[in-house]
Write a protein that holds these residues in place. Structure first.
Motif, short mmCIF file in Angstrom:
data_model
loop_
_atom_site.label_atom_id
_atom_site.label_comp_id
_atom_site.label_asym_id
_atom_site.label_seq_id
_atom_site.Cartn_x
_atom_site.Cartn_y
_atom_site.Cartn_z
N ARG A 1 0.83 -1.28 -0.05
CA ARG A 1 0.11 0.15 -0.02
C ARG A 1 0.73 1.25 0.09
NH1 ARG A 1 -3.95 -1.36 5.07
NH2 ARG A 1 -1.97 -0.69 6.19
N HIS A 2 0.35 2.16 -0.67
CA HIS A 2 1.13 3.63 -0.93
C HIS A 2 0.71 4.32 0.30
CE1 HIS A 2 1.88 1.99 -4.85
NE2 HIS A 2 2.88 2.98 -5.03
N GLU A 3 1.43 4.69 1.31
CA GLU A 3 0.71 5.56 2.24
C GLU A 3 1.59 6.81 2.75
OE1 GLU A 3 -0.15 1.56 5.30
OE2 GLU A 3 1.44 2.96 5.62
N VAL A 4 0.89 7.70 3.15
CA VAL A 4 1.41 8.82 3.81
C VAL A 4 1.16 8.89 5.23
CG1 VAL A 4 1.22 11.54 3.74
CG2 VAL A 4 1.12 10.05 1.63
N VAL A 5 2.22 9.18 6.25
CA VAL A 5 1.85 9.29 7.52
C VAL A 5 1.98 10.84 7.86
CG1 VAL A 5 2.74 8.68 9.70
CG2 VAL A 5 3.08 7.15 7.87
N SER A 6 0.95 11.02 8.49
CA SER A 6 0.68 12.66 8.52
C SER A 6 -0.08 12.93 9.86
CB SER A 6 0.20 13.40 7.48
OG SER A 6 0.36 14.83 7.41
N LEU A 7 -0.08 14.07 10.24
CA LEU A 7 -0.75 14.73 11.26
C LEU A 7 -2.37 14.91 10.76
CD1 LEU A 7 -1.11 15.57 14.30
CD2 LEU A 7 -0.60 18.03 13.34
N GLY A 8 -3.02 13.91 11.05
CA GLY A 8 -4.55 14.12 10.36
C GLY A 8 -5.66 13.85 11.40
N PHE A 9 -6.69 13.10 11.23
CA PHE A 9 -7.82 12.91 12.12
C PHE A 9 -7.56 12.71 13.43
CE2 PHE A 9 -8.96 11.81 7.71
CZ PHE A 9 -10.00 12.87 7.35
N GLU A 10 -8.38 13.36 14.45
CA GLU A 10 -8.08 13.32 15.74
C GLU A 10 -6.73 13.84 16.36
OE1 GLU A 10 -10.36 11.87 18.75
OE2 GLU A 10 -11.47 12.80 17.20
N ASN A 11 -6.07 14.62 15.37
CA ASN A 11 -4.85 15.20 15.63
C ASN A 11 -3.77 14.30 15.95
OD1 ASN A 11 -3.60 17.59 15.84
ND2 ASN A 11 -3.72 17.89 18.25
N GLN A 12 -3.94 13.18 15.21
CA GLN A 12 -2.88 12.14 15.45
C GLN A 12 -2.00 11.78 14.36
OE1 GLN A 12 -2.90 9.85 18.30
NE2 GLN A 12 -4.25 11.38 19.09
N GLN A 13 -0.75 11.65 14.46
CA GLN A 13 0.05 11.30 13.48
C GLN A 13 -0.29 9.88 12.96
OE1 GLN A 13 2.47 13.51 12.38
NE2 GLN A 13 3.55 12.73 10.85
N GLN A 14 -0.83 9.48 11.89
CA GLN A 14 -1.29 8.22 11.49
C GLN A 14 -1.02 8.15 9.94
OE1 GLN A 14 -5.12 8.21 12.85
NE2 GLN A 14 -4.67 7.61 14.86
N PRO A 15 -0.96 6.56 9.81
CA PRO A 15 -0.68 6.39 8.09
C PRO A 15 -2.05 6.38 7.28
CG PRO A 15 -0.72 4.26 9.60
CD PRO A 15 -0.81 5.51 10.52
N TYR A 16 -2.15 6.87 6.14
CA TYR A 16 -3.33 6.99 5.33
C TYR A 16 -2.91 6.34 4.18
CZ TYR A 16 -4.74 10.34 8.82
OH TYR A 16 -5.15 10.90 10.10
N GLU A 17 -3.80 5.69 3.64
CA GLU A 17 -3.41 4.93 2.37
C GLU A 17 -4.27 5.81 1.05
OE1 GLU A 17 -4.66 0.74 -0.23
OE2 GLU A 17 -5.33 0.98 1.92
N VAL A 18 -3.15 5.90 0.12
CA VAL A 18 -3.53 6.70 -0.78
C VAL A 18 -4.44 5.98 -2.04
CG1 VAL A 18 -2.45 8.07 -2.89
CG2 VAL A 18 -1.23 8.07 -0.66
N GLU A 19 -5.61 6.93 -2.15
CA GLU A 19 -6.34 6.19 -3.20
C GLU A 19 -6.14 6.39 -4.53
OE1 GLU A 19 -9.29 4.47 -2.59
OE2 GLU A 19 -8.43 4.33 -0.52
N ARG A 20 -5.81 7.85 -5.04
CA ARG A 20 -5.53 8.13 -6.26
C ARG A 20 -4.85 9.39 -6.20
NH1 ARG A 20 -11.43 7.50 -6.84
NH2 ARG A 20 -12.50 9.55 -7.24
N VAL A 21 -4.81 10.04 -7.56
CA VAL A 21 -3.78 11.06 -7.79
C VAL A 21 -4.43 12.42 -8.60
CG1 VAL A 21 -1.46 11.95 -8.56
CG2 VAL A 21 -1.87 9.68 -8.02
#
Length: 777
Positions: free
Chosen positions: A130-150
């Protein structure tokens, strides 16, 4: 997607929700203004955060199925149009939105890397396929998010991840394929969850902010009741049919008659205006009216265009200031007036110019052409005063200056303006000379241009810009210049529309409104829409001619004009009428953003439905707690339903968020007065006039407030300042006359009362006071 601050094309409201300062009157009341902005996301506890979503592939409504069945898909074009298909498939249009591809995206995610931006870090990687971006996101948490498209291709690419309610969110971590480098589109702004513009916020929701211009015949399908989307499209990316319209009938005809030399009867060649409208539907800063533009439609049937007005989206000479894209500045240009259209310069299949550099410009300006026989002939070497082939000799560097957006995207201004360093000195408009010669000042550039071009610099565009700049500061002297713009035979409809909007503070002046009403039949829908919006102050004072004009525009053939008229009549509009239903459709379409909730709040506010207005303003504030304009609107609603303390709190927040905005201090003074806080009233008014010395009503109210506290000298001083700021307001010298009379200062009282009567001969209060002040015989 976005501006230097990553704002969308459609985030400004359609209707004129700003009331003229003239309508504030003498009473200390709360009134309306407008704003926009962001939101706090909902909770999700999964490790790789893919919140529960309404699927984007939800079953389509029958009507939508029928629409999409008319589309054949881009692959159906390839067999007959192989060369054009090849050009398109590699272009920014062909790659506007797509699934991840190894050939384009592998280098972005492998090897994994981490970027620093502000106080935050973002990591990109491939994990378990999975292509992931680990960023400060929902719930103000640093978490990985899977990329859907570009979305996007050159010069940058942005990546989408799923969120709740059928949303896709656009990550702020973006990829530069030229440098093989990740960066943050906000630079070092350090945006955080909870902000409208953070990647988790509504300002970065793909369904609203990106999707329609990155795909073909997109339907947003927002459901306000569930705050969710069922977004669908005919085809992902800006396909062949995004510009040519649905082609299934054409493909079928060609298969039936493969060898026919006849013209396909299913194909209708677009006019030059239709081509411009198709390009402009995406290349414009605009509001959505229908959410369903298709090629061949009129741009103004589906959008309300942002133009030069009292706001700060554009510079006074028409140059882009915020991220305004191309259409508005192009419509303001002489090139558009001469009949030039997009495809005269751009290859529609590659998106690139049809000739390089100056060759493109000199195609018309080196010799008269059949298409543009009136194009001025230019001797390039003599005209530019720069060495041949130098940066300064390139036409676009002087007449199409570039602004960088999203940190990496340098875009040319399509206003084809003329550099004028005098405007830089006098009103702060940038000029191309100093954009290049950054080590020099405007005086140096002005000396050069005056030496080279002399009296030619004294052109009408200079005085138009000075007039607009004066109007934006509330200078009464701008009225004469704006009236000249209205009456000029050489000014385009675009600039007449701007002049109408800027005449708003003068609209109740008998020397102004007949000229504006006379433009209600102008050929340009921009002008007619501006006229419709400008009638609102006249409707407030029950002008029969204004009401007749707006009623006429309610049945205009162009939807944006009808809706502008409907908005001006919103307090009494029949919701069941055809235009009433169109307005309801527009309000529902934009209900997924704080700006849309503000529109609905303003609608119910005008219809004296305070509780409903309050609900919409509260929702806007919930979605955007850091917006001063929204806080202001919420204060208005609270005041309307009899909650002055809540109104006071919201205005205090507005001032805290935007301490240098004079209008908020003025409104805070009104709120303080409403709860009996005299000191707070005076303090806020003093801050108002400190920030905006020409704010006549603030000086007037300050005079009243000081007088109420027993400070007669301070009251007189403030009122005299108000008279200087607005010599045409009879209420100010009348107020001063009453104070002088109470103090037995009869000469001063007669002088002030006489001035009030001279300004407004029918002012009965001033007349009565003046009679009472006359010496007894």
């Amino acid at each position: 997607m976005g501006t230097k601050k990553h704002r969308s094309k459609g985030d400004q409201p359609l209707p004129n929700q700003r009331l003229s300062k003239q309508l504030l009157a003498a009473a200390l009341l709360l009134v309306l203004v407008l704003g926009i902005l962001y939101w706090v996301t909902k909770k999700n506890n999964s490790v790789v955060v893919n919140p529960p979503a309404v699927t984007l592939a939800a079953p389509l409504p029958q009507a939508e199925k029928l629409v999409f069945q008319e589309y054949a898909g881009s692959q159906s074009c390839r067999e007959c149009h192989a060369a054009l298909f090849e050009q398109w498939s590699k272009s920014n249009h062909g790659l506007a939105e797509r699934p991840l591809r190894d050939d384009l995206d592998k280098a972005a995610f492998e090897p994994e890397r981490t970027i620093q931006h502000g106080t935050q870090t973002t990591e990109v990687r491939v994990k378990d396929g999975r292509h992931e971006v680990v960023s400060l996101g929902f719930e103000n948490q640093q978490q990985p998010y899977e990329v859907e498209r570009v979305i996007g291709n050159d010069p940058l690419r942005q990546y989408l991840v799923k969120a709740f309610g059928g949303r896709l969110q656009t990550l702020e971590a973006s990829y530069d394929p030229h440098k093989n480098e990740w960066f943050n589109v906000y630079g070092n702004e350090d945006r955080k969850p909870g902000e409208w513009g953070h990647w988790t916020g509504r300002g970065m929701t793909w369904n609203t902010m990106c999707a329609s211009c990155h795909n073909t015949r997109l339907r947003k399908n927002y459901d306000e009741a569930t705050d969710s989307f069922h977004t669908s499209m005919a085809e992902m990316t800006v396909s062949c049919e995004a510009c040519h319209g649905p082609l299934k009938a054409h493909v079928g005809w060609r298969k039936q008659y493969p060898n026919s030399k006849e013209t396909d009867p299913t194909i209708k060649k677009p006019t030059r205006n239709q081509t411009l409208d198709s390009c402009g539907a995406c290349h414009a800063r605009r509001s959505e009216l229908t959410g369903d533009f298709k090629p061949g439609d009129n741009f103004f049937d589906h959008h309300a265009l942002a133009i030069v007005d009292e706001g700060n989206l554009f510079h006074a000479d028409g140059q882009v200031r915020d991220e305004d894209y191309e259409l508005s500045s192009f419509l303001s240009s002489k090139m558009h007036t001469a009949g030039v259209s997009c495809t005269d310069c751009h290859n529609p299949h590659t998106g690139k110019t049809i000739l390089p550099g100056n060759d493109l410009c000199m195609r018309c300006h080196a010799a008269a052409t059949p298409a543009f026989p009136k194009a001025p002939i230019i001797n390039l070497a003599a005209h530019s005063f720069h060495q041949p082939q130098s940066t300064g000799s390139q036409c676009i560097n002087c007449h199409m200056p570039q602004t960088v957006y999203m940190q990496r995207h340098s875009r040319h201004d399509h206003g084809f303006t003329i550099p004028d360093p005098l405007l830089t000195k006098q009103i702060g408009v940038p000029n191309a000379c100093n954009r290049c010669h950054t080590d020099k000042d405007a005086d140096w550039s002005l000396t050069a241009t005056e030496k080279w071009y002399g009296a030619k610099m004294e052109r009408p565009t200079r005085y138009r810009a000075l007039t607009i700049a004066a109007a934006r500061t509330g200078n009464p002297s701008a009225r004469e210049g704006l009236m000249k713009l209205l009456q000029s035979e050489t000014e385009s409809g675009y600039w007449k529309a701007s002049a109408v909007r800027l005449l708003d503070p003068f609209m109740t002046d008998r020397s102004v409104f007949p000229s504006v009403i006379g433009l209600a039949s102008h050929a340009d829908p921009l002008v007619r829409a501006s006229v419709a919006r400008s009638m609102e102050p006249l409707l407030v004072v029950n002008s029969p001619s204004a009401r007749a004009t707006v009623n006429q525009l309610l049945s205009d053939p162009i939807r944006s004009v009808r809706l502008a008229a409907a908005w001006s009549l919103r307090s009494t509009l029949d919701e069941a009428s055809p235009v009433g239903k169109e307005l309801q459709q527009m309000l529902a379409l934009n209900a997924d953003q704080p700006s849309g909730q503000l529109q609905q709040g303003a609608y119910y506010f005008a219809r004296n439905d305070g509780p409903n207005a309050l609900l919409h303003y509260q929702k806007a504030a919930q979605w955007d707690p850091n917006s001063a304009p929204i806080r202001h609107e919420l204060a208005v609603a609270y005041s309307t339903v009899g909650k002055p303390q809540e109104a006071l709190h919201e205005l205090q927040e507005a001032v805290r968020l935007e301490p240098n905005t004079a209008e908020y201090h003025f409104k805070l003074s009104l709120a303080c007065n409403e709860v009996g806080d005299v000191e707070g009233t005076i303090r806020s008014l003093e801050q108002t006039v400190k920030l905006e010395p020409q704010y006549a009503r603030a000086w007037y109210n300050l005079g009243l407030a000081r007088n109420g506290k027993g400070d007669a000298a301070g009251a007189v001083s403030a009122l005299r300042q108000g008279e200087q700021a607005n010599p045409n307001d009879a209420s100010i010298p009348y107020a001063r006359a009453t104070i002088h009379a109470r103090l037995k200062q009869m000469d001063e009282a007669r002088e002030a009362a006489t001035k009030a009567v001279q300004i407004q001969p029918e002012n009965q209060d001033a007349l009565q006071l003046l009679r009472s002040l006359q010496p007894r015989q």
